[in-house]
Scaffold this active site. Structure first.
Site, mmCIF file in Angstrom:
data_model
loop_
_atom_site.group_PDB
_atom_site.id
_atom_site.type_symbol
_atom_site.label_atom_id
_atom_site.label_comp_id
_atom_site.label_asym_id
_atom_site.label_seq_id
_atom_site.Cartn_x
_atom_site.Cartn_y
_atom_site.Cartn_z
ATOM 1 N N CYS A 181 0.826 -1.217 0.000
ATOM 2 C CA CYS A 181 0.000 0.000 0.000
ATOM 3 C C CYS A 181 0.850 1.253 0.000
ATOM 4 O O CYS A 181 0.376 2.314 -0.343
ATOM 5 C CB CYS A 181 -1.003 0.015 1.140
ATOM 6 S SG CYS A 181 -0.452 -0.781 2.615
ATOM 7 N N ASN A 182 2.118 1.129 0.345
ATOM 8 C CA ASN A 182 2.938 2.334 0.368
ATOM 9 C C ASN A 182 3.948 2.409 -0.754
ATOM 10 O O ASN A 182 4.618 3.420 -0.895
ATOM 11 C CB ASN A 182 3.675 2.439 1.701
ATOM 12 C CG ASN A 182 2.760 2.911 2.784
ATOM 13 O OD1 ASN A 182 1.881 3.719 2.528
ATOM 14 N ND2 ASN A 182 2.922 2.379 3.962
ATOM 15 N N ALA A 237 -10.052 -8.430 4.525
ATOM 16 C CA ALA A 237 -9.102 -9.405 5.041
ATOM 17 C C ALA A 237 -7.651 -8.961 4.901
ATOM 18 O O ALA A 237 -6.738 -9.745 5.035
ATOM 19 C CB ALA A 237 -9.304 -10.742 4.327
ATOM 20 N N GLY A 238 -7.440 -7.653 4.647
ATOM 21 C CA GLY A 238 -6.071 -7.167 4.455
ATOM 22 C C GLY A 238 -5.201 -7.425 5.669
ATOM 23 O O GLY A 238 -5.675 -7.402 6.804
ATOM 24 N N LYS A 239 -3.925 -7.661 5.404
ATOM 25 C CA LYS A 239 -3.014 -8.013 6.487
ATOM 26 C C LYS A 239 -2.842 -6.864 7.476
ATOM 27 O O LYS A 239 -2.845 -7.043 8.689
ATOM 28 C CB LYS A 239 -1.652 -8.381 5.885
ATOM 29 C CG LYS A 239 -1.130 -9.688 6.451
ATOM 30 C CD LYS A 239 0.132 -10.106 5.771
ATOM 31 C CE LYS A 239 -0.029 -11.475 5.134
ATOM 32 N NZ LYS A 239 0.917 -11.713 4.051
#
Lengths: 153, 424
Positions: free
Chosen positions: B54-55, B194-196
Site C-alpha cells: 500500500c505504500n 481481510a487485508g493483512k
C-alpha cells in the site's frame, strides 16, 4: 415571617446562582477544549497537542456533568430568587433585565439538554451551543447590571 | 566504479506519490503473474520482481542495458495502468546498478518505510521475491540480490533497536483512538476486509482492551476464517450498515478497487448512532472509504497517508537507531558489491588460467608428437616446463587483478573476447 428567613432565601439564591455560573464555566471550558481537540483530529494535526488534551469522550462527559449541575442549580437559584422576591416585594417575577437574561440563559441550556436527549446532539454542534450559552451567562452575570433594576449593585 | 551490477529499479512510494496516485499504480496479486510475464523480455529486461504494497510499487529488474531498461520499465508501468508516461514521470524514482542494491536493502530494513522499523515490509519483499521465483522471472542476478537483502534486514533488526521502538500503524491507530475515546475497553470494533495491515491494526486494538469484534468481508468464508483467528464474530457483508451503526471503531482493509463506504452511508449511520463518535481507519490502497466521510460531524476518518503524518511525529525518537541501521546497510552494500566483483574477477582468473593452460597443452602435445617416440619421463618434463611458464606468465596478471579487480577484469575479458573473435 422572621427577618432571618429573608436573609436565608437571598443567601440560598446567591449561592445557587454562583454555583450555576461556575458549572457553566466548566461546561464552556470543556466545550472549547472539545472544539480544539475535534479540529485537530479532523485536520490530522494531532501533534499540535501531544497527548495533552483529554479524549473527546472524556471532555464530553465533563461537559454533560457540568451542564446538568449548572441547569439544576440555576433552576433552584431562580426558584429561590422568585420565592424571596415574593416575600420581599410581593411578586415572584418582575421582568427586570437580569431576570430576563437569566431566563434566556436558562432556556438556551434547557434547549441544549433537550436536543441532546431527543435528537442526540453531541460533539461539535453541542459544543458551539455551549459557547453561545456561556456568552449568555456572562451577559446575565455582568451585562445585565448595566441596566438598572432590582439586581443592580 | 562498481557499475557492473546489471540492475535497474523503477518505482514510487508514499513520499513520491499521494495515495490518490499510488492506488492507481498497484499490481493486485491476481494480475501479478501476467504482469511479470509481459515484463520480462521487453526492453532488454531479463529478470524481474514486482513489489506492490500500500505504500510502494516497485519493479526491480536485471538488464544488460540499464538506461533503455529504465525507460521501458517506466513505459510498462504507465501502459499497464492506462496512463501516459509523462503524467507519471513526477511520481517515479529510478535507480540503476549499485543504487538498486542500496535502495532494496533500505526497503527491506524498513528504513524507507512510512513507519521506520516496522516489520511488515520484509515479509512483503519476501513474498514478492518468492512469487517471481515461482513464476520463473527471478534469475541468477536477483536470486543473488534478494536473499542478501533479507540477511541484511535480519542483521539490522538484531543489531539495532530500530524495531523495538517502532511505532506501527496499529500503535498509531490505538493512540488516535485514545484521543477520541476515554478508554478502549468495551468499545465495539468492526474489521472490514481481510487485508493483512487491517489484522495487525486490529490486534493492537485488542491488546488495548477493545471489547466486541465483528468481522465482515465480501467473501463469507474469509470472514469466518478471520473471525476465528482474531476471536471475533463473522457478519454477512450485506449487514454492513447495521454493523457500522453498532461500531465505535472501524478498520477497513479490503482489496476492493472502489469505495465501500460512501459519505451518504455514514451520514445515515451517525444519525442512527445519535452522533456518538465513530473512528474509521482506512488502510486500503486503493482507498475504500470516501475521503468526504471525514466531513461528517463526529466521524474521524484516517487513511494511510494521514497515519503517516501522525507517525512522522514519532520519527525523531528513532533517528539514532535509524542512523546505525543506515551504516549497516551502507557497509553491507559495499561488501555485496565487492563480493560480486570478486566473483567476477575470480571467474576472469579461472578463464585466464584455463586459456593459458589450453595453449600450453596444445603446444606440448605438438612438440611431443614431433619428437616421438619419447619416454614418459621426458613427456612429463615438457608438461611441467609448460606449467611453470604458464604460471609465470599469469602471475603479474593475477597480482594486478587483486589490486584493481574491476579495471583489470574488464581489460582481460576484452582481450580474451578479442582473441576468441579473431579465432572465429
Amino acid at each position: 415571617m422572621p427577618p432571618g428567613w429573608k436573609v436565608y432565601w437571598v443567601l440560598m439564591h446567591t449561592v445557587l446562582v454562583l454555583v450555576a455560573y461556575a458549572a457553566f464555566f466548566v461546561t464552556f471550558f470543556s466545550s472549547i477544549l472539545y472544539l480544539l481537540q475535534e479540529r485537530a483530529l479532523k485536520a490530522k494535526r494531532t501533534e499540535t497537542f501531544p497527548g495533552k488534551l483529554p479524549s473527546l469522550q472524556a471532555l464530553d462527559r465533563m461537559l454533560v456533568a457540568s451542564l446538568i449541575t449548572g441547569i439544576v442549580t440555576m433552576t433552584l437559584g431562580i426558584l429561590t430568587g422568585a420565592i424571596w422576591a415574593e416575600r420581599a416585594w410581593g411578586r415572584y417575577w418582575a421582568w427586570d433585565p437580569k431576570e430576563t437574561a437569566a431566563l434566556i440563559t436558562w432556556l438556551i441550556y434547557l434547549f441544549l439538554i433537550h436536543c441532546r436527549l431527543a435528537a442526540g446532539w453531541r460533539g461539535k454542534r453541542a459544543a458551539i451551543v455551549n459557547v453561545i450559552g456561556f456568552i449568555s451567562v456572562l451577559f446575565t452575570f455582568l451585562g445585565a447590571s448595566y441596566f438598572r433594576g432590582m439586581h443592580a449593585f | 566504479m562498481p557499475s557492473d551490477v546489471k540492475l535497474v529499479l523503477v518505482g514510487t512510494n508514499h513520499r513520491m506519490a499521494p495515495v490518490e496516485v499510488r492506488e492507481r499504480l498497484g499490481f493486485s496479486s491476481e494480475n501479478m503473474d501476467s504482469a511479470l510475464k509481459s515484463l520480462v523480455g521487453t526492453g532488454g529486461v531479463s529478470e524481474a520482481v514486482i513489489l506492490s504494497t500500500c505504500n510502494r510499487v516497485e519493479i526491480i529488474a536485471a538488464a544488460e542495458e540499464q538506461r533503455s531498461a529504465i525507460e521501458s520499465l517506466k513505459e510498462f508501468v504507465a501502459r499497464y495502468h492506462g496512463l501516459s508516461p509523462s503524467s507519471l514521470e513526477p511520481y517515479l524514482y529510478q535507480y540503476s546498478a549499485h543504487e538498486v542494491v542500496r535502495h532494496l536493502f533500505r526497503v527491506a530494513c524498513s528504513l524507507d518505510s512510512m513507519v521506520i522499523g516496522e516489520v511488515q515490509i520484509l515479509g512483503q519483499v519476501k513474498e514478492a521475491f518468492s512469487r517471481a521465483c515461482n513464476f520463473g522471472t527471478a534469475g541468477p542476478i536477483l536470486r543473488d540480490l534478494f536473499p542478501r537483502a533479507f540477511r541484511v534486514a535480519k542483521k539490522v533488526r538484531s543489531e539495532t533497536e530500530i524495531s523495538a521502538t517502532s511505532v506501527s500503524i496499529g500503535a498509531i491507530a490505538v493512540e488516535l483512538a485514545k484521543k477520541i475515546f476515554e478508554k478502549l475497553e468495551g468499545k465495539s470494533i468492526l474489521l472490514l476486509g481481510a487485508g493483512k495491515m487491517g489484522q495487525i491494526t486490529l490486534r493492537h486494538l485488542l491488546k488495548n482492551g477493545v471489547g466486541r469484534v465483528w468481522v465482515t468481508s465480501r467473501r463469507p468464508e474469509k470472514a469466518l476464517q478471520l473471525a476465528q483467528s482474531v476471536g471475533g464474530k463473522p457478519l454477512p457483508f450485506h449487514n454492513l450498515k447495521e454493523a457500522l451503526i453498532a461500531s465505535d471503531i472501524v478498520v477497513v482493509s479490503t482489496s476492493a478497487p472502489h469505495f465501500v463506504i460512501e459519505q451518504a452511508d455514514i451520514a445515515h449511520v451517525v444519525r442512527q448512532r445519535k452522533n456518538a463518535p465513530i473512528f474509521i481507519i482506512d488502510i486500503s490502497v486503493p482507498r475504500n472509504v470516501d475521503p468526504n466521510v471525514n466531513q461528517v460531524d463526529n466521524v474521524f476518518l484516517y487513511d494511510i497517508d494521514d497515519l503517516k503524518t501522525v507517525s512522522e511525529t514519532h520519527r525523531e525518537g528513532r533517528a539514532g537507531e535509524a542512523l546505525a541501521a543506515e551504516m549497516i546497510v551502507e557497509s553491507e552494500v559495499e561488501s555485496f558489491l565487492q563480493e560480486i566483483n570478486l566473483r567476477e574477477s575470480s571467474s576472469v582468473i579461472v578463464g585466464l588460467r584455463e586459456a593459458i593452460r589450453q595453449i600450453c597443452e596444445e603446444e606440448v602435445a605438438r612438440t611431443v608428437n614431433r619428437l616421438a617416440p619419447l619416454s614418459a619421463e621426458s613427456e612429463v618434463m615438457f608438461q611441467n616446463m609448460a606449467q611453470r611458464i604458464s604460471n609465470k606468465i599469469s602471475h603479474p596478471f593475477l597480482e594486478r587483478l587483486r589490486a584493481h579487480p574491476e579495471e583489470t577484469s574488464r581489460i582481460l575479458s576484452e582481450i580474451f573476447r578479442n582473441k576468441d573473435e579473431q579465432e572465429d
